[in-house]
Design an enzyme around this catalytic site. Structure first.
Site, PDB file in Angstrom:
ATOM      1  N   GLU A 102       0.827  -1.206   0.000  1.00 12.74           N
ATOM      2  CA  GLU A 102       0.000   0.000   0.000  1.00 12.74           C
ATOM      3  C   GLU A 102       0.863   1.259   0.000  1.00 12.74           C
ATOM      4  O   GLU A 102       0.531   2.251  -0.669  1.00 12.74           O
ATOM      5  CB  GLU A 102      -0.943  -0.002   1.210  1.00 12.74           C
ATOM      6  CG  GLU A 102      -1.973   1.118   1.144  1.00 12.74           C
ATOM      7  CD  GLU A 102      -3.035   0.994   2.209  1.00 12.74           C
ATOM      8  OE1 GLU A 102      -2.848   0.240   3.183  1.00 12.74           O
ATOM      9  OE2 GLU A 102      -4.081   1.680   2.052  1.00 12.74           O
ATOM     10  N   LYS A 156      -6.571   1.508  11.892  1.00 14.11           N
ATOM     11  CA  LYS A 156      -6.433   0.188  12.530  1.00 14.11           C
ATOM     12  C   LYS A 156      -5.374   0.188  13.631  1.00 14.11           C
ATOM     13  O   LYS A 156      -5.361  -0.716  14.471  1.00 14.11           O
ATOM     14  CB  LYS A 156      -6.121  -0.882  11.484  1.00 14.11           C
ATOM     15  CG  LYS A 156      -7.294  -1.140  10.530  1.00 14.11           C
ATOM     16  CD  LYS A 156      -6.987  -2.221   9.516  1.00 14.11           C
ATOM     17  CE  LYS A 156      -8.161  -2.409   8.547  1.00 14.11           C
ATOM     18  NZ  LYS A 156      -8.274  -1.305   7.556  1.00 14.11           N
ATOM     19  N   HIS A 188      -8.325  -4.495  13.643  1.00 13.73           N
ATOM     20  CA  HIS A 188      -8.891  -4.768  12.321  1.00 13.73           C
ATOM     21  C   HIS A 188     -10.250  -5.439  12.498  1.00 13.73           C
ATOM     22  O   HIS A 188     -10.323  -6.622  12.851  1.00 13.73           O
ATOM     23  CB  HIS A 188      -7.940  -5.656  11.529  1.00 13.73           C
ATOM     24  CG  HIS A 188      -8.285  -5.784  10.081  1.00 13.73           C
ATOM     25  ND1 HIS A 188      -9.462  -5.286   9.543  1.00 13.73           N
ATOM     26  CD2 HIS A 188      -7.604  -6.341   9.042  1.00 13.73           C
ATOM     27  CE1 HIS A 188      -9.486  -5.541   8.250  1.00 13.73           C
ATOM     28  NE2 HIS A 188      -8.380  -6.176   7.914  1.00 13.73           N
ATOM     29  N   PHE A 190      -8.979 -10.404   1.431  1.00  8.89           N
ATOM     30  CA  PHE A 190      -8.594 -11.736   0.967  1.00  8.89           C
ATOM     31  C   PHE A 190      -9.468 -12.100  -0.229  1.00  8.89           C
ATOM     32  O   PHE A 190     -10.677 -11.837  -0.234  1.00  8.89           O
ATOM     33  CB  PHE A 190      -8.800 -12.776   2.068  1.00  8.89           C
ATOM     34  CG  PHE A 190      -7.704 -12.846   3.109  1.00  8.89           C
ATOM     35  CD1 PHE A 190      -6.640 -11.970   3.104  1.00  8.89           C
ATOM     36  CD2 PHE A 190      -7.747 -13.814   4.106  1.00  8.89           C
ATOM     37  CE1 PHE A 190      -5.631 -12.045   4.066  1.00  8.89           C
ATOM     38  CE2 PHE A 190      -6.757 -13.904   5.075  1.00  8.89           C
ATOM     39  CZ  PHE A 190      -5.690 -13.018   5.059  1.00  8.89           C
TER      40      PHE A 190
END
Lengths: 86, 409
Positions: B314, B332, B337, B396
């Site tokens: 990122e 986070k 998370h 995911f």
């Protein structure tokens, strides 16, 4: 078995969030807003708590709290648990 | 370019607070909220987590009579949705429910229920399995309960794109509005998946921090010594309306959602694509959707999970596409998370950044890791005139979702 009513009252309040002051022996489970899911869950909780299984005739929206209590007392005493009118 | 929609209401219930205001205040303080020794995780390799600051009894009392049948994730969603609708100045009992959509995403679902009922079946038999098993486990039930609670009879959907679910939900809700399928969209996501099995599963996948001796510092996005994320729960809900409709009813508009970009890596089940092309395409698509160019972006709410792989990919993405160094935050670090909920929670926080001109700091970060050429906000909230912000979410499965939001001029 005088504790049966108190236990049922406690289950209705803690498991189904029925306000304590709304619970009366003469009210039906339907009047206390127990739907089909709640009735199935009530059978399970009572089975766990008392070691006996409510007859399906009593797991009904038209059954009063008093009828459930009487039925349970009969079952716990080793009787037939037959339906009685209120 | 797509018609902008107005964000007119926010609702949050997170480890940082029981509502939007409390969450925002805590996030701006920039301190981690993880607690050691989560009782649900006793004896597991990772035993710490971030939980909402209310007991289940407290939550149920707030929900009322219907709470008995709800899983934990549905309870959180209902409370966040009520706050968002109230914040929008809407009145659920009197609105035209046929024109209200509910889009509430969920990444994992009510696994605590699944684990408990599977144990009951194995150990005690079929008669001891709850009749609520299916209604509580199915991942769309939080959306269903919100619809019931609000009397919202329009489209009701539950997107599942893992840790991008919340952002996907917002994007889908935006599309329902701009397509004219509804007039109000109550959208966001919820997650309550801090369970033994899911926590162990993430640990086995190598995704969790193991910093058990300093849990409030365990989530450290973009830090050189980051080692994974911290399991968390929470819900975030936004009320969206077409901007013209919001203006007509005189609603307070907190910010505008102007663009959404969704792409897939098509690369690997859990690892981000090393070249970052999928995420870059999502960012560029969101900006183009909003009629914006990369150099317009003032602020990035990063996905920032604190995992080595995510933050490296990122950081490279931000530096490559946005070389003018917009401010970067990563909630986070404070919140942990919350998986499927995170994208919605962070969309709401991005709205507050635009509205208040304040960028919260990244918890547990002194300086970005060597080689991360991005402007991370650290230590203190930064006052900044943010006109354009983007919020990143990656999940995911290779899901990439970017939301582009602008300040109300």
């Amino acid at each position: 078995m005088p504790d049966t009513y108190d236990t049922i009252r406690s289950i209705l309040n803690s498991a189904f969030r029925v306000p304590d002051d709304e619970i009366r022996p003469d009210l039906t489970l339907g009047q206390l807003d127990l739907d089909s899911l709640a009735l199935a869950e009530l059978v399970l909780i009572v089975h766990e708590r008392f070691g006996v299984k409510i007859d399906s005739a009593y797991a009904s929206r038209s059954t009063t709290v008093a009828q459930v209590v009487d039925h349970l007392d009969t079952l716990r005493a080793g009787g037939t648990g037959a339906v009685t009118s209120s | 370019m797509t018609e902008p929609v107005a964000v007119t209401g926010l609702g949050l219930i997170t480890p940082a607070g029981e509502n939007t205001g409390a969450t925002w205040d805590t996030v701006c303080r920039g301190a981690g909220t993880a607690a050691a020794q989560d009782p649900a995780l006793a004896g597991l390799p990772v035993g710490f987590s971030c939980r909402v600051p209310l007991s289940r009894d407290d939550l149920d009392r707030r929900v009322g009579r219907t709470a008995w049948r709800m899983s934990h994730n549905a309870v959180l969603a209902v409370l966040a949705a009520r706050e968002a609708v109230h914040d929008a100045g809407l009145d659920a009992p009197t609105w035209d429910g046929d024109r209200v959509a509910v889009v509430i995403g969920c990444g994992l679902g009510a696994d605590a229920v699944r684990e408990e009922q599977a144990r009951r079946l194995t150990e005690r038999g079929a008669d001891m399995v709850s009749a609520l098993t299916i209604p509580q486990i199915i991942p769309n039930m939080a959306a269903g309960e919100v619809s019931i609670d609000l009397g919202a009879r329009g489209p009701s959907l539950a997107p599942a794109t893992a840790c991008a679910s919340g952002a996907t939900a917002v994007a889908v809700a935006r599309d329902l509005l701009t397509a004219g399928r509804c007039d109000v969209a109550v959208t966001g996501a919820t997650e309550a998946a801090v369970t033994p099995l899911f926590t162990t599963g993430f640990w086995r996948a190598g995704a969790l921090s193991r910093r058990a001796d300093a849990v409030t510092g365990a989530s450290r996005p973009f830090a050189a010594d980051r080692d994974g994320f911290v399991m968390a729960e929470g819900a975030g809900v936004l009320v969206l309306e077409r901007a013209a409709d919001a203006a007509t009813r005189g609603a307070r508009v907190r910010a505008l959602l102007v663009g959404c970009g969704s792409t897939s890596d098509a690369h690997h089940p859990t690892a981000p694509a090393p070249d970052g092309r999928g995420a870059e395409a999502a960012l560029r698509t969101a900006l183009a959707d909003g009629g914006l160019a990369p150099h317009d972006v003032d602020h990035v709410n990063a996905h920032g999970t604190s995992t080595p792989a995510n933050d490296a990919a990122e950081s490279a993405l931000i530096a490559r596409v946005l070389p003018h160094r917009p401010s970067v935050t990563a909630p986070k670090g404070v919140l942990g998370h919350s998986l499927g909920a995170a994208g919605a929670v962070e969309a709401a926080l991005t709205v507050l950044t635009l509205q208040h001109g304040t960028v919260p700091p990244i918890a547990n970060l002194d300086a970005p890791a060597p080689g991360f050429d991005i402007d991370c906000v650290t230590k203190e909230p930064r006052r900044q005139d943010v006109r354009v912000a983007v919020s990143h979410s990656f999940g995911f499965g290779g899901h990439n979702v970017v939301l582009a939001l602008t300040r109300v001029s």
